[in-house]
Design an enzyme around this catalytic site. Structure first.
Site, PDB file in Angstrom:
ATOM      1  CB  CYS A  27      -4.546  -2.721  -1.938  1.00  0.00           C
ATOM      2  SG  CYS A  27      -3.402  -1.380  -2.296  1.00  0.00           S
ATOM      3  CB  THR A  70      -0.980   0.003   1.191  1.00  0.00           C
ATOM      4  OG1 THR A  70      -0.254   0.084   2.428  1.00  0.00           O
ATOM      5  CG2 THR A  70      -1.842  -1.244   1.208  1.00  0.00           C
ATOM      6  CG  LEU A  97      -5.986   4.829  -1.681  1.00  0.00           C
ATOM      7  CD1 LEU A  97      -6.603   5.665  -0.570  1.00  0.00           C
ATOM      8  CD2 LEU A  97      -6.386   5.422  -3.030  1.00  0.00           C
ATOM      9  CG  HIS A  98      -3.345   1.996   3.898  1.00  0.00           C
ATOM     10  ND1 HIS A  98      -2.013   1.654   3.936  1.00  0.00           N
ATOM     11  CD2 HIS A  98      -3.426   3.203   4.523  1.00  0.00           C
ATOM     12  CE1 HIS A  98      -1.319   2.591   4.558  1.00  0.00           C
ATOM     13  NE2 HIS A  98      -2.153   3.549   4.926  1.00  0.00           N
ATOM     14  CG  ASP A  99      -8.670  -0.055   4.050  1.00  0.00           C
ATOM     15  OD1 ASP A  99      -7.740  -0.789   4.428  1.00  0.00           O
ATOM     16  OD2 ASP A  99      -9.334   0.657   4.829  1.00  0.00           O
TER      17      ASP A  99
END
Ligand code: BDR
Ligand code: CA
Length: 313
Positions: A245, A195, A241-243
Site C-alpha cells: 500500500c 490494508t 496485503l499490507h506494505d
C-alpha cells in the site's frame, strides 16, 4: 519528476512485494537505498532478504544497508510464525551474491538527507520505525529535510493485529513510532483499516501467477506461504496485503482515500501499548500530523501490482 526515496524495511513477504514494485518503477522512483531493520525476523536475516529481493529484480545497482538490530528501549518481538524462519519463506530464492554496504543504515539515512536539499527525499517505511527514530534522535535537523514519510503501520477502527489494540510495526517499537509521529514531518499512514481491504483472493493470486515471469512466480509462492496464518485467523476470502500500500500510494495516490488527523502513540499502558490513538472525529483539538488512509480501490491496487511485477525478469 522522479521521486527520490529511501525504503526502510523488514522483509517479509509483503515487504518484498512492495520493494519489487518500487524496483520495477525506475521512471517514478530514484531509490537512494534500502535499509533493513529488525522486525519480522532478526536484522541479519531481514538484510539478507533485502539483498535477495534486489537480486530477484535484477536491480543490483541498488544499495542495501543494515540498520538497528533491536528496538530503542525494548526487547525485539518477531513474527516467524507468520513469515517463516527465514522471514521470506515460500519461494526458493538463491543466496545473495551482492554484499551489504558497510555504512550503518541510520548514518546512511542521516547523511543522505543532509546531502540533499530540504524536501527532496521521501521515506517509505515498511517495518518498525527504529531506524528513522534513531536518525531523528542523532540528527534532529533531518526532520525539516524529509519531504514526507509514507508508512505502513497502525490501525483505528480495525483494532490491532498483534494485540487487540496494536499493529505489529508500531508494537515492536512504540518509542520509535512516538518519536516519528512527534517529529513534525508530514506523515501518510497506511493502517490496518486500509490494508485489510486489500485481500489476496485466489483470483488475484492466480493473476500474479499468470504473469509468468520469475518475479511473479516468487511473489505467488511468497503470498501462498504468508497467507495461511491470516486466512485461518480472519476467515476472509484472502489475506491482507499490507506494505505494498505504501508504494502503491506513492505511485497512484488516487487509489486511496483518507483524512488528515492527529495520531499519537500509546507507549505506557499494559493493554494498549503500541496503539495508534487516532483522533478520526477531531475531538481533541491536537495538531493534525497524519494523513490517515482509511480505504482504497482493491482492484486498482492489484492491477497496479500485476502491471509492475510484469516489468521484471
Ligand atoms: C506489518 O507487519 C509485518 O508483519 C508486515 O510486513 C507489515 O509490515 C503488518 O502489521
Ligand atoms: Ca513489513
Amino acid at each position: 519528476m522522479k521521486r527520490k526515496i529511501i525504503i526502510d524495511t523488514d522483509p517479509g513477504q509483503d515487504d518484498a512485494v512492495a520493494i519489487l514494485m518500487a524496483l520495477a518503477s525506475p521512471e517514478d522512483f530514484e531509490i537512494l537505498g534500502i535499509v533493513a531493520v529488525a522486525g519480522n525476523v532478526a536484522l541479519a536475516q531481514n538484510a539478507r532478504n533485502a539483498l535477495k529481493i534486489v537480486e530477484l529484480s535484477g536491480r543490483t545497482d541498488i544499495k542495501v544497508y543494515a540498520g538497528c538490530e533491536r528496538p530503542m528501549r525494548r526487547t525485539l518481538v518477531t513474527a516467524e510464525y507468520v513469515h517463516g524462519d527465514t522471514g521470506l519463506d515460500g519461494p526458493n530464492l538463491p543466496a545473495p551474491t551482492q554484499q551489504l554496504e558497510s555504512q550503518f543504515g541510520v548514518d546512511f539515512i542521516i547523511d543522505t538527507l543532509m546531502e540533499h536539499e530540504a524536501g527532496e527525499i521521501t521515506l517509505a517505511t515498511l517495518g518498525p520505525l527504529t531506524n528513522i527514530a534513531m536518525a531523528l534522535v542523532k540528527q534532529p535537523r533531518i526532520a525539516e529535510r524529509v519531504k514526507e514519510i509514507v508508512m505502513m503501520g497502525g490501525g483505528c477502527f480495525e483494532g490491532g493485529n498483534i494485540t487487540p489494540a496494536a499493529e505489529f510495526n508500531i508494537y515492536v517499537d512504540p518509542d520509535a513510532a512516538d518519536v516519528v509521529l512527534r517529529s513534525g514531518i508530514h506523515i501518510v499512514m497506511a493502517p490496518l483499516d486500509l490494508t485489510h481491504q486489500m485481500q489476496s483472493t485466489p483470483a488475484r493470486l492466480e493473476r500474479i501467477k499468470a504473469i509468468g515471469n520469475r518475479a511473479g512466480d516468487a511473489v505467488h509462492a511468497m503470498l501462498i506461504f504468508s497467507e495461511r496464518f491470516d486466512l485461518q485467523k480472519y476467515q476472509w476470502p484472502g489475506a491482507p496485503l499490507h506494505d505494498p500500500c505504501v508504494i502503491a500510494y506513492l505511485l497512484k495516490p488516487e487509489l486511496f482515500h483518507g483524512r488528515h488527523i492527529n495520531v499519537v502513540i500509546e507507549t505506557a499502558s499494559e493493554h494498549t501499548i503500541g496503539m495508534t490513538v487516532a483522533d478520526y472525529w477531531g475531538v481533541t483539538g491536537r495538531v493534525k500530523n497524519v494523513q490517515f488512509l482509511r480505504s482504497g480501490d482493491a482492484d486498482g491496487f492489484y492491477d497496479l501490482i500485476c502491471e509492475r511485477l510484469s516489468r521484471l525478469p
